[in-house]
Design a protein around this motif. Structure first.
Motif, PDB file in Angstrom:
ATOM      1  N   ASP A 175       1.670   9.362   8.028  1.00  0.00           N
ATOM      2  CA  ASP A 175       0.373   9.964   7.708  1.00  0.00           C
ATOM      3  C   ASP A 175       0.089   9.951   6.200  1.00  0.00           C
ATOM      4  N   SER A 176       0.945   9.306   5.429  1.00  0.00           N
ATOM      5  CA  SER A 176       0.753   9.102   3.985  1.00  0.00           C
ATOM      6  C   SER A 176       0.592  10.398   3.203  1.00  0.00           C
ATOM      7  N   SER A 177       1.285  11.455   3.622  1.00  0.00           N
ATOM      8  CA  SER A 177       1.151  12.724   2.906  1.00  0.00           C
ATOM      9  C   SER A 177       2.347  13.060   2.025  1.00  0.00           C
ATOM     10  N   THR A 178       3.459  12.321   2.179  1.00  0.00           N
ATOM     11  CA  THR A 178       4.666  12.592   1.388  1.00  0.00           C
ATOM     12  C   THR A 178       4.984  11.402   0.503  1.00  0.00           C
ATOM     13  N   GLY A 179       5.215  11.691  -0.761  1.00  0.00           N
ATOM     14  CA  GLY A 179       5.572  10.651  -1.714  1.00  0.00           C
ATOM     15  C   GLY A 179       6.916  10.943  -2.363  1.00  0.00           C
ATOM     16  N   GLU A 180       7.765   9.927  -2.401  1.00  0.00           N
ATOM     17  CA  GLU A 180       9.038  10.048  -3.122  1.00  0.00           C
ATOM     18  C   GLU A 180       8.798   9.574  -4.546  1.00  0.00           C
ATOM     19  N   ILE A 181       9.015  10.456  -5.510  1.00  0.00           N
ATOM     20  CA  ILE A 181       8.723  10.152  -6.906  1.00  0.00           C
ATOM     21  C   ILE A 181      10.009   9.835  -7.665  1.00  0.00           C
ATOM     22  N   GLU A 184       0.804  -1.225   0.000  1.00  0.00           N
ATOM     23  CA  GLU A 184       0.000   0.000   0.000  1.00  0.00           C
ATOM     24  C   GLU A 184       0.836   1.274   0.000  1.00  0.00           C
ATOM     25  N   ASP A 185       2.152   1.156   0.203  1.00  0.00           N
ATOM     26  CA  ASP A 185       2.990   2.359   0.216  1.00  0.00           C
ATOM     27  C   ASP A 185       3.789   2.525  -1.080  1.00  0.00           C
ATOM     28  N   LYS A 186       3.473   1.733  -2.108  1.00  0.00           N
ATOM     29  CA  LYS A 186       4.197   1.795  -3.373  1.00  0.00           C
ATOM     30  C   LYS A 186       3.212   1.880  -4.534  1.00  0.00           C
ATOM     31  N   CYS A 187       3.496   2.766  -5.465  1.00  0.00           N
ATOM     32  CA  CYS A 187       2.647   2.921  -6.645  1.00  0.00           C
ATOM     33  C   CYS A 187       3.562   3.046  -7.856  1.00  0.00           C
ATOM     34  N   THR A 188       3.442   2.134  -8.786  1.00  0.00           N
ATOM     35  CA  THR A 188       4.308   2.197  -9.958  1.00  0.00           C
ATOM     36  C   THR A 188       3.525   1.992 -11.241  1.00  0.00           C
ATOM     37  N   PHE A 189       3.977   2.671 -12.267  1.00  0.00           N
ATOM     38  CA  PHE A 189       3.415   2.551 -13.608  1.00  0.00           C
ATOM     39  C   PHE A 189       4.541   2.336 -14.602  1.00  0.00           C
ATOM     40  N   ILE A 190       4.262   1.559 -15.621  1.00  0.00           N
ATOM     41  CA  ILE A 190       5.142   1.444 -16.779  1.00  0.00           C
ATOM     42  C   ILE A 190       4.734   2.549 -17.748  1.00  0.00           C
ATOM     43  N   ILE A 191       5.721   3.202 -18.334  1.00  0.00           N
ATOM     44  CA  ILE A 191       5.464   4.274 -19.294  1.00  0.00           C
ATOM     45  C   ILE A 191       5.490   3.678 -20.699  1.00  0.00           C
ATOM     46  N   MET A 244       6.796  -0.128 -24.360  1.00  0.00           N
ATOM     47  CA  MET A 244       7.433   0.244 -23.091  1.00  0.00           C
ATOM     48  C   MET A 244       8.652   1.135 -23.331  1.00  0.00           C
ATOM     49  N   ILE A 245       8.724   2.259 -22.571  1.00  0.00           N
ATOM     50  CA  ILE A 245       9.902   3.122 -22.654  1.00  0.00           C
ATOM     51  C   ILE A 245      10.516   3.414 -21.282  1.00  0.00           C
ATOM     52  N   GLY A 246       9.816   3.112 -20.193  1.00  0.00           N
ATOM     53  CA  GLY A 246      10.366   3.392 -18.873  1.00  0.00           C
ATOM     54  C   GLY A 246       9.357   3.114 -17.781  1.00  0.00           C
ATOM     55  N   ASP A 247       9.631   3.673 -16.603  1.00  0.00           N
ATOM     56  CA  ASP A 247       8.690   3.539 -15.499  1.00  0.00           C
ATOM     57  C   ASP A 247       8.754   4.766 -14.608  1.00  0.00           C
ATOM     58  N   THR A 248       7.692   4.942 -13.826  1.00  0.00           N
ATOM     59  CA  THR A 248       7.636   6.005 -12.831  1.00  0.00           C
ATOM     60  C   THR A 248       6.924   5.447 -11.610  1.00  0.00           C
ATOM     61  N   ASN A 249       7.363   5.878 -10.451  1.00  0.00           N
ATOM     62  CA  ASN A 249       6.730   5.363  -9.246  1.00  0.00           C
ATOM     63  C   ASN A 249       6.760   6.382  -8.118  1.00  0.00           C
ATOM     64  N   ILE A 250       5.910   6.111  -7.150  1.00  0.00           N
ATOM     65  CA  ILE A 250       5.842   6.902  -5.927  1.00  0.00           C
ATOM     66  C   ILE A 250       5.910   5.934  -4.760  1.00  0.00           C
ATOM     67  N   PHE A 251       6.768   6.255  -3.809  1.00  0.00           N
ATOM     68  CA  PHE A 251       6.867   5.511  -2.560  1.00  0.00           C
ATOM     69  C   PHE A 251       6.348   6.427  -1.453  1.00  0.00           C
ATOM     70  N   ILE A 252       5.311   5.988  -0.746  1.00  0.00           N
ATOM     71  CA  ILE A 252       4.733   6.777   0.345  1.00  0.00           C
ATOM     72  C   ILE A 252       5.685   6.691   1.533  1.00  0.00           C
ATOM     73  N   LYS A 253       6.173   7.850   1.976  1.00  0.00           N
ATOM     74  CA  LYS A 253       7.274   7.869   2.926  1.00  0.00           C
ATOM     75  C   LYS A 253       6.892   7.927   4.394  1.00  0.00           C
ATOM     76  N   ASP A 254       5.838   8.627   4.753  1.00  0.00           N
ATOM     77  CA  ASP A 254       5.604   8.880   6.168  1.00  0.00           C
ATOM     78  C   ASP A 254       4.338   8.202   6.680  1.00  0.00           C
TER      79      ASP A 254
END
Length: 194
Positions: free
Chosen positions: A96-102, A61-68, A84-94
């Motif tokens: 309270d789930s308000s900060t995402g590392e992209i 639940e703290d990881k979100c990834t997409f293939i580009i 397929m050319i790449g990927d992008t993702n967000i890792f929920i860091k804290d």
């Protein structure tokens, strides 16, 4: 993240699709590149480990990834692997789930320098704001990845910290209504079922 497991995000030039098992073999081939390992601060994984990592990104639940995907190739051929050319993702860091590392990676050299990475990041930022309810973003980038640093700075990110030990810089951006409106003006954004 199960939240994004059944959607596609369409932009003007790219399509973001959930990272699924069918993408793993091509992704694994990309990650054998020493250049990509250096730019993404990644260690090489076995194919089995890559399948486990894909499952983790899909289930946790703290990881979100997409293939580009290259949108033109995908629409023309209907082939996610070929597009397929790449990927992008967000890792929920804290907690309270308000900060995402992209993160962003354009693995296909033919897709670089065409602003596909920037578009994918903007789509991912908008998804993070609207669907995950993130209030702050961070991006940790290798100090020698000047292209990515410049791209995030053009998107309004500012340097938070720098680590000489890890040879990376952390850039951050707090979400505001004005910034979100600006992001919306950059590229079309449309979510559809996958």
């Amino acid at each position: 993240m199960k939240l994004n497991s059944n959607i596609k995000i369409f932009g003007e030039n790219v399509v973001l699709v959930p990272y699924r098992e069918l993408h793993v073999e091509k992704y694994h081939l990309w990650m054998k590149s020493e250049e990509l390992q250096m730019l993404t601060a990644s260690e090489p994984l076995s194919l089995e480990q890559e399948y486990q990592m894909q499952k983790s990104w899909r289930e946790d639940e703290d990881k979100c990834t997409f293939i580009i995907l290259d949108k033109i190739k995908f629409i023309r051929d209907g082939d996610e692997i070929g597009a397929m050319i790449g990927d992008t993702n967000i890792f929920i860091k804290d907690s309270d789930s308000s900060t995402g590392e992209i993160e962003i990676m354009i693995a296909e050299k033919t897709a670089r320098g065409k602003r596909r990475g920037q578009e994918a990041v903007i789509l991912m930022l908008l998804y993070g704001i609207k669907d995950i309810n993130l209030k702050h973003f961070e991006a940790k980038i290798s100090l020698n990845n000047l292209i990515s640093i410049s791209m995030f700075q053009k998107l309004g990110f500012e340097e938070i910290s720098r680590s000489d030990v890890f040879q990376e810089v952390t850039l951050g951006k707090t979400v505001s209504g004005e910034w979100t409106e600006w992001l919306h003006k950059q590229y079309l954004y449309k979510i559809q079922p996958h």
